[in-house]
Design a protein around this motif. Structure first.
Motif, PDB file in Angstrom:
ATOM      1  N   GLU A 173       0.830  -1.193   0.000  1.00 29.06           N
ATOM      2  CA  GLU A 173       0.000   0.000   0.000  1.00 29.06           C
ATOM      3  C   GLU A 173       0.871   1.252   0.000  1.00 29.06           C
ATOM      4  N   ALA A 174       1.937   1.218   0.795  1.00 27.10           N
ATOM      5  CA  ALA A 174       2.833   2.368   0.863  1.00 27.10           C
ATOM      6  C   ALA A 174       3.510   2.611  -0.485  1.00 27.10           C
ATOM      7  N   LEU A 175       3.927   1.539  -1.165  1.00 28.51           N
ATOM      8  CA  LEU A 175       4.568   1.691  -2.471  1.00 28.51           C
ATOM      9  C   LEU A 175       3.627   2.324  -3.482  1.00 28.51           C
ATOM     10  N   GLN A 176       2.359   1.927  -3.455  1.00 24.15           N
ATOM     11  CA  GLN A 176       1.376   2.520  -4.360  1.00 24.15           C
ATOM     12  C   GLN A 176       1.207   4.012  -4.068  1.00 24.15           C
ATOM     13  N   MET A 177       1.209   4.353  -2.771  1.00 17.57           N
ATOM     14  CA  MET A 177       1.091   5.755  -2.390  1.00 17.57           C
ATOM     15  C   MET A 177       2.336   6.527  -2.796  1.00 17.57           C
ATOM     16  N   HIS A 178       3.511   5.920  -2.604  1.00 17.40           N
ATOM     17  CA  HIS A 178       4.753   6.552  -3.036  1.00 17.40           C
ATOM     18  C   HIS A 178       4.686   6.868  -4.535  1.00 17.40           C
ATOM     19  N   ARG A 179       4.250   5.879  -5.304  1.00 20.98           N
ATOM     20  CA  ARG A 179       4.206   6.048  -6.756  1.00 20.98           C
ATOM     21  C   ARG A 179       3.307   7.204  -7.147  1.00 20.98           C
ATOM     22  N   ARG A 180       2.123   7.250  -6.545  1.00 16.00           N
ATOM     23  CA  ARG A 180       1.165   8.300  -6.890  1.00 16.00           C
ATOM     24  C   ARG A 180       1.714   9.685  -6.551  1.00 16.00           C
ATOM     25  N   ILE A 181       2.311   9.820  -5.362  1.00 18.12           N
ATOM     26  CA  ILE A 181       2.818  11.122  -4.950  1.00 18.12           C
ATOM     27  C   ILE A 181       4.036  11.529  -5.768  1.00 18.12           C
ATOM     28  N   LEU A 182       4.885  10.563  -6.126  1.00 22.04           N
ATOM     29  CA  LEU A 182       6.044  10.880  -6.954  1.00 22.04           C
ATOM     30  C   LEU A 182       5.632  11.334  -8.349  1.00 22.04           C
ATOM     31  N   LEU A 183       4.552  10.744  -8.888  1.00 24.08           N
ATOM     32  CA  LEU A 183       4.038  11.200 -10.175  1.00 24.08           C
ATOM     33  C   LEU A 183       3.543  12.639 -10.071  1.00 24.08           C
ATOM     34  N   GLU A 184       2.874  12.946  -8.963  1.00 24.05           N
ATOM     35  CA  GLU A 184       2.407  14.319  -8.747  1.00 24.05           C
ATOM     36  C   GLU A 184       3.592  15.267  -8.596  1.00 24.05           C
ATOM     37  N   LYS A 185       4.623  14.790  -7.895  1.00 20.31           N
ATOM     38  CA  LYS A 185       5.826  15.603  -7.718  1.00 20.31           C
ATOM     39  C   LYS A 185       6.508  15.850  -9.051  1.00 20.31           C
ATOM     40  N   ARG A 186       6.554  14.801  -9.908  1.00 21.87           N
ATOM     41  CA  ARG A 186       7.170  14.963 -11.229  1.00 21.87           C
ATOM     42  C   ARG A 186       6.412  15.991 -12.057  1.00 21.87           C
ATOM     43  N   GLN A 187       5.077  15.944 -11.975  1.00 22.64           N
ATOM     44  CA  GLN A 187       4.263  16.909 -12.706  1.00 22.64           C
ATOM     45  C   GLN A 187       4.555  18.333 -12.231  1.00 22.64           C
ATOM     46  N   ARG A 188       4.704  18.500 -10.905  1.00 28.18           N
ATOM     47  CA  ARG A 188       4.989  19.834 -10.363  1.00 28.18           C
ATOM     48  C   ARG A 188       6.384  20.298 -10.782  1.00 28.18           C
ATOM     49  N   LEU A 189       7.368  19.370 -10.791  1.00 31.18           N
ATOM     50  CA  LEU A 189       8.713  19.732 -11.218  1.00 31.18           C
ATOM     51  C   LEU A 189       8.730  20.129 -12.696  1.00 31.18           C
ATOM     52  N   ASP A 190       7.972  19.396 -13.526  1.00 29.60           N
ATOM     53  CA  ASP A 190       7.874  19.749 -14.949  1.00 29.60           C
ATOM     54  C   ASP A 190       7.317  21.163 -15.110  1.00 29.60           C
ATOM     55  N   GLN A 191       6.332  21.485 -14.267  1.00 28.37           N
ATOM     56  CA  GLN A 191       5.731  22.811 -14.325  1.00 28.37           C
ATOM     57  C   GLN A 191       6.743  23.879 -13.903  1.00 28.37           C
ATOM     58  N   GLN A 197       4.900  33.771 -12.819  1.00 33.39           N
ATOM     59  CA  GLN A 197       6.282  33.628 -12.375  1.00 33.39           C
ATOM     60  C   GLN A 197       6.437  32.625 -11.235  1.00 33.39           C
ATOM     61  N   PHE A 198       5.331  32.307 -10.560  1.00 34.27           N
ATOM     62  CA  PHE A 198       5.410  31.397  -9.410  1.00 34.27           C
ATOM     63  C   PHE A 198       4.617  30.112  -9.619  1.00 34.27           C
ATOM     64  N   GLU A 199       4.289  29.798 -10.851  1.00 31.73           N
ATOM     65  CA  GLU A 199       3.572  28.556 -11.129  1.00 31.73           C
ATOM     66  C   GLU A 199       4.467  27.354 -10.834  1.00 31.73           C
ATOM     67  N   GLY A 200       3.895  26.390 -10.110  1.00 33.87           N
ATOM     68  CA  GLY A 200       4.634  25.180  -9.770  1.00 33.87           C
ATOM     69  C   GLY A 200       5.194  25.192  -8.371  1.00 33.87           C
ATOM     70  N   PHE A 201       5.271  26.383  -7.751  1.00 30.37           N
ATOM     71  CA  PHE A 201       5.792  26.468  -6.388  1.00 30.37           C
ATOM     72  C   PHE A 201       4.672  26.234  -5.387  1.00 30.37           C
ATOM     73  N   ASP A 202       4.908  25.334  -4.453  1.00 30.24           N
ATOM     74  CA  ASP A 202       3.945  25.110  -3.371  1.00 30.24           C
ATOM     75  C   ASP A 202       4.676  24.484  -2.192  1.00 30.24           C
ATOM     76  N   PHE A 203       5.058  25.331  -1.247  1.00 40.46           N
ATOM     77  CA  PHE A 203       5.783  24.848  -0.072  1.00 40.46           C
ATOM     78  C   PHE A 203       4.886  24.852   1.160  1.00 40.46           C
ATOM     79  N   SER A 204       3.581  24.965   0.926  1.00 37.33           N
ATOM     80  CA  SER A 204       2.654  25.092   2.052  1.00 37.33           C
ATOM     81  C   SER A 204       2.489  23.788   2.817  1.00 37.33           C
TER      82      SER A 204
END
Length: 247
Positions: free
Chosen positions: A78-96, A119-126
């Motif tokens: 279950e944790a690996l599936q969650m890791h995968r999903r969040i890493l995909l979201e992280k990759r999308q944010r990094l691409d942005q 100028q700040f699209e993709g940044f989210d440190f909240s």
């Protein structure tokens, strides 16, 4: 086949010192240590190390990781599936963010115009998007429920509860150098148990787990120790004794 610490370090691209530290804090203890003192890591140890490194990639502290992977309800798949999903979201944010950098260069050259918002699209440190999900799944569900119940009360009621909580912490802080199993300490921690159950529904075991979280989660430790250094550890020990006697 068991692997030596140097081999594991090379395999995972981390230092031997890091593996020694993980062992020292009880995060990753090798299944075998030879008579000569050499650490030998099993396949199960390597699986645990993989989980640790995934959590580190998602900016979890070592205390948070230890709390999660030692939770009885922790499920590796279950944790690996969650890791995968969040890493995909992280990759999308990094691409942005990369796209924002490219557009910023063009903007500096005067070739395009960017709005301040662009100028700040993709940044989210909240927040750490994985942290909340992990806390709800393996961590402090009872804490979240308590917070929700607090939010449903009026401002005056919340202030009264906050004052009562501070009073309990202050009394416990005065006892923090005593034996956690003493009658005084247990009377004080019983007040805390009653206070929490006025807000939520804490079994003795949940109460014990909450106390453990006070020392595993740096945020809890920092806030509680404002009332007196070492209070979080004292409360953890006193809550464990209380849970044992209630069981």
């Amino acid at each position: 086949m068991a692997m030596k610490v140097k081999e594991v370090a090379e395999l995972a691209s981390i230092s031997v010192r890091t593996l020694h530290h993980y062992d020292e804090i009880g995060l990753l203890t090798p299944d075998e240590v030879t008579s000569a003192g050499y650490r030998l890591y099993s396949d199960a140890n390597l699986e645990t190390l993989q989980q640790i490194l995934f959590f580190r990639e998602l900016d979890f502290s070592l205390k948070e990781i230890k709390s999660i992977i030692t939770n009885p309800s922790f499920n590796r798949e279950e944790a690996l599936q969650m890791h995968r999903r969040i890493l995909l979201e992280k990759r999308q944010r990094l691409d942005q963010m990369i796209a924002t950098i490219d557009r910023s260069v063009l903007h500096m050259r005067g070739e395009i115009h960017m709005t301040t918002k662009e100028q700040f699209e993709g940044f989210d440190f909240s927040k750490n998007p994985y942290e909340q999900e992990a806390r709800e799944r393996w961590g402090d569900e009872a804490v979240e429920k308590t917070n929700q119940k607090l939010q449903g009360k009026s401002a005056q009621e919340q202030k009264g509860l906050s004052d009562e909580m501070n009073e309990i912490y202050t009394r416990l802080a005065a006892l923090r150098h005593t034996d956690p199993a003493s009658n005084e300490a247990q009377a004080g921690i019983a007040e805390w148990y009653a206070y929490l159950n006025n807000l939520g529904n804490y079994s003795p075991e949940a109460f014990r787990g909450l106390g453990q979280m006070y020392v595993d989660d740096e945020r809890f430790t920092r806030n509680i120790d404002q009332f007196g250094e070492g209070l979080a550890m004292f409360m953890k020990d006193a809550m464990a004794v209380f849970a044992d006697r209630k069981s």
